[in-house]
Design a protein around this motif. Structure first.
Motif, short mmCIF file in Angstrom:
data_model
loop_
_atom_site.label_atom_id
_atom_site.label_comp_id
_atom_site.label_asym_id
_atom_site.label_seq_id
_atom_site.Cartn_x
_atom_site.Cartn_y
_atom_site.Cartn_z
N VAL A 99 -4.06 -2.02 4.23
CA VAL A 99 -2.99 -3.17 4.46
C VAL A 99 -1.90 -3.06 3.21
N TYR A 100 -0.89 -3.81 3.61
CA TYR A 100 -0.06 -3.69 2.50
C TYR A 100 0.08 -4.98 1.54
N GLY A 101 -0.88 -4.99 0.62
CA GLY A 101 -1.11 -6.24 -0.19
C GLY A 101 -0.57 -5.80 -1.74
N ASP A 102 0.41 -5.05 -1.92
CA ASP A 102 0.98 -4.70 -3.29
C ASP A 102 1.12 -5.98 -4.31
N THR A 103 1.15 -5.86 -5.46
CA THR A 103 1.66 -6.85 -6.18
C THR A 103 2.92 -7.19 -6.40
N ARG A 104 3.30 -8.49 -6.35
CA ARG A 104 4.76 -8.96 -6.73
C ARG A 104 4.97 -9.52 -8.06
N PRO A 105 6.28 -9.48 -8.38
CA PRO A 105 6.32 -9.85 -9.59
C PRO A 105 5.69 -11.26 -10.27
N THR A 106 5.43 -12.25 -9.02
CA THR A 106 4.79 -13.34 -9.64
C THR A 106 3.39 -13.39 -9.52
N ASN A 107 2.74 -12.18 -9.19
CA ASN A 107 1.39 -12.09 -8.88
C ASN A 107 0.40 -12.31 -10.34
N GLY A 108 -0.56 -12.97 -10.31
CA GLY A 108 -1.57 -13.02 -11.34
C GLY A 108 -2.49 -11.63 -11.37
N ALA A 109 -3.34 -11.31 -12.27
CA ALA A 109 -4.11 -10.52 -12.15
C ALA A 109 -5.25 -10.40 -11.21
N ASP A 110 -5.44 -11.42 -10.43
CA ASP A 110 -6.33 -11.66 -9.17
C ASP A 110 -5.52 -10.94 -8.09
N ILE A 111 -4.46 -10.43 -8.10
CA ILE A 111 -3.57 -9.88 -6.93
C ILE A 111 -3.58 -10.86 -5.64
N PRO A 112 -3.16 -12.00 -5.77
CA PRO A 112 -3.42 -12.88 -4.42
C PRO A 112 -2.73 -12.20 -3.47
N THR A 113 -1.66 -11.41 -3.56
CA THR A 113 -1.09 -10.82 -2.16
C THR A 113 -2.11 -10.01 -1.47
N LEU A 114 -3.03 -9.22 -2.37
CA LEU A 114 -4.07 -8.27 -1.75
C LEU A 114 -5.09 -8.99 -0.94
N THR A 115 -5.66 -10.16 -1.30
CA THR A 115 -6.58 -10.68 -0.49
C THR A 115 -5.89 -11.54 0.65
N ALA A 116 -4.71 -11.78 0.50
CA ALA A 116 -4.01 -12.60 1.66
C ALA A 116 -3.79 -11.59 2.76
N SER A 117 -3.55 -10.20 2.31
CA SER A 117 -3.44 -9.32 3.28
C SER A 117 -4.73 -9.05 3.96
N TYR A 118 -5.66 -8.91 3.38
CA TYR A 118 -7.04 -8.73 4.00
C TYR A 118 -7.42 -9.99 5.07
N LYS A 119 -6.92 -11.13 4.39
CA LYS A 119 -7.12 -12.29 5.12
C LYS A 119 -6.33 -12.22 6.69
N LYS A 120 -5.23 -11.65 6.50
CA LYS A 120 -4.44 -11.66 7.59
C LYS A 120 -4.95 -10.58 8.46
N LEU A 121 -5.22 -9.42 7.94
CA LEU A 121 -6.11 -8.44 8.82
C LEU A 121 -7.00 -9.00 9.53
N ASN A 122 -7.97 -9.58 9.10
CA ASN A 122 -8.98 -10.32 9.63
C ASN A 122 -8.54 -11.41 10.87
N SER A 123 -7.40 -11.85 10.78
CA SER A 123 -6.94 -12.79 11.87
C SER A 123 -6.31 -12.04 13.23
N ARG A 124 -6.28 -10.72 12.92
CA ARG A 124 -5.70 -9.72 14.33
C ARG A 124 -6.92 -9.64 15.08
N VAL A 125 -6.93 -10.21 16.41
CA VAL A 125 -8.10 -9.88 17.30
C VAL A 125 -8.33 -8.58 17.58
N GLU A 126 -7.14 -7.66 17.74
CA GLU A 126 -7.42 -6.44 18.06
C GLU A 126 -8.22 -5.75 16.93
N PHE A 127 -7.68 -5.91 15.85
CA PHE A 127 -8.62 -5.20 14.67
C PHE A 127 -9.93 -5.54 14.53
N ASP A 128 -10.04 -6.88 14.75
CA ASP A 128 -11.59 -7.76 14.79
C ASP A 128 -12.42 -6.88 15.97
#
Length: 385
Positions: A99-128
């Motif tokens: 996934v492309y979940g790199d840190t952003r300048p506004t990210n905290g140490a819990d890297i919210p963009t990374l978990t958001a990217s995995y959640k987005k991948l889960n939503s893709r029916v072809e991947f599922d």
């Protein structure tokens, strides 16, 4: 409660917030950003995403076909999953930038963009659909590690490892040690395939860079790091790799998220650490490993590379497949990046890699395919012992 403190504030607060911890009582200061962050991560109350259920690959499976690829942007077209499934691989290796979940300048140490990217991948029916039908193994690269081109100094790497291992359901063995490297042998005696999934991120030393110039170089800013102590794999992983190469196998696939053989560019790769690559080749020669093929990604282009190494009677192959749905070119980019070790074109179009094993003929056919399944290039390796 979910925390999202900037790193500088987090380090200050973690030094003062929990005076009952032994390091604080003794007055010892944290020796790394990772150490300073551990109390913060221990307090996090976050439900991390998990990938859809995945069928197991039986240990006695005779592997005759598997596929691999890298660089999946979770927001782009996903038709390639159904195309790969139509080739009927017995397994699929997703080898970095999953996934492309790199840190952003506004990210905290819990890297919210990374978990958001995995959640987005889960939503893709072809991947599922693919994930629930084809056994998978995974490795990570920088964009699912958490920061572009990051290595062992990445402050948030221990949390990124937790996110990765939770999402992909890593084995207890992987979870028991730093980093995400692993190995597996599949098949009966005489038809044993070993998959060695290296971790080129968690332990990697800093990259060396060119002095700034304008305009910048077209093929990357990195130069060889000649520090004798610089590493890609780290001591524990090197020791583990030496042990894995002693296990009996008839053909071995060594997975590195970045390219191994080429020196034709100054982007990331084993070319950044020549002494580590020499060590890798020397280890293969020492162990008499004449049955290894490197599978690599990262480059948003695909191609085949071949070289020789001391102590080996057969050539070493590096089969690069990248990107599954995030390519930057329109065709063969060989002219932009000439390389005497590359055996054909350098294809900047969406692609995946397919491996077919003919056990009777002792041949491994390596095919680079477009995202519609058609063949781009094929090479054959006599890599089976």
């Amino acid at each position: 409660m979910k925390y999202a403190l900037p790193l500088f504030a987090l380090l200050l607060s973690s030094c003062a917030a929990n005076v009952t911890e032994p390091a604080r009582v003794s007055g010892a200061a944290p020796q790394s950003a990772q150490e300073a962050l551990r109390p913060y991560y221990a307090r996090l109350d976050v439900k991390l995403p998990k990938a859809p259920a995945n069928p197991a690959l039986s240990d006695d499976t005779v592997i005759t076909r598997f596929a691999f690829g890298s660089c999946v942007n979770e927001n782009r077209d996903m038709k390639f999953w159904d195309v790969i499934a139509a080739q009927k691989p017995q397994a699929f290796l997703l080898i970095g930038d999953n996934v492309y979940g790199d840190t952003r300048p506004t990210n905290g140490a819990d890297i919210p963009t990374l978990t958001a990217s995995y959640k987005k991948l889960n939503s893709r029916v072809e991947f599922d659909r693919f994930r629930r039908s084809i056994p998978m193994m995974t490795a990570w690269d920088d964009h699912d590690y958490g920061a572009n081109d990051a290595g062992g100094a990445f402050a948030f790497k221990e949390w990124a490892e937790n996110v990765y291992e939770t999402y992909w359901g890593s084995s207890d063995e992987v979870k028991s040690r730093p980093g995400v490297y692993e190995s597996r042998i599949v098949g009966p005696q005489g038809r044993r395939v070993q998959f060695i999934m290296l971790d080129g991120r968690f332990f990697r030393s800093d990259l060396a860079t060119m002095p700034y110039r304008d305009p910048g170089p077209t093929l990357g800013w990195y130069i060889p790091n000649m520090d004798p102590n610089a590493t890609i794999l780290g001591k524990a992983q090197w020791d583990w790799l030496a042990q894995e190469l002693e296990k009996p196998a008839d053909v071995r696939f060594i997975i590195s998220s970045t390219q191994v053989i080429t020196d034709a560019h100054n982007f990331e790769g084993w070319t950044n650490f020549p002494k580590e690559r020499e060590r890798l080749y020397a280890l293969l020669g020492q162990k008499g490993v004449n049955n290894a093929i490197f599978l690599t990604g990262d480059r948003h282009s695909g191609g085949f590379y071949k070289t020789t190494a001391p102590g080996l009677s057969k050539p070493l192959w590096d089969f690069t497949s990248s990107s599954l749905n995030f390519a930057f070119g329109k065709g063969d980019g060989s002219d932009r990046e000439p390389d005497p070790r590359r055996t054909g074109g350098f294809w900047g179009i969406p692609n995946f890699g397919q491996i077919d094993i003919d056990w009777a003929a002792k041949k491994v056919t390596m095919t680079l395919r477009k995202d519609d399944g058609s063949v781009i290039e094929t090479q054959v390796a006599n890599a089976i012992d």
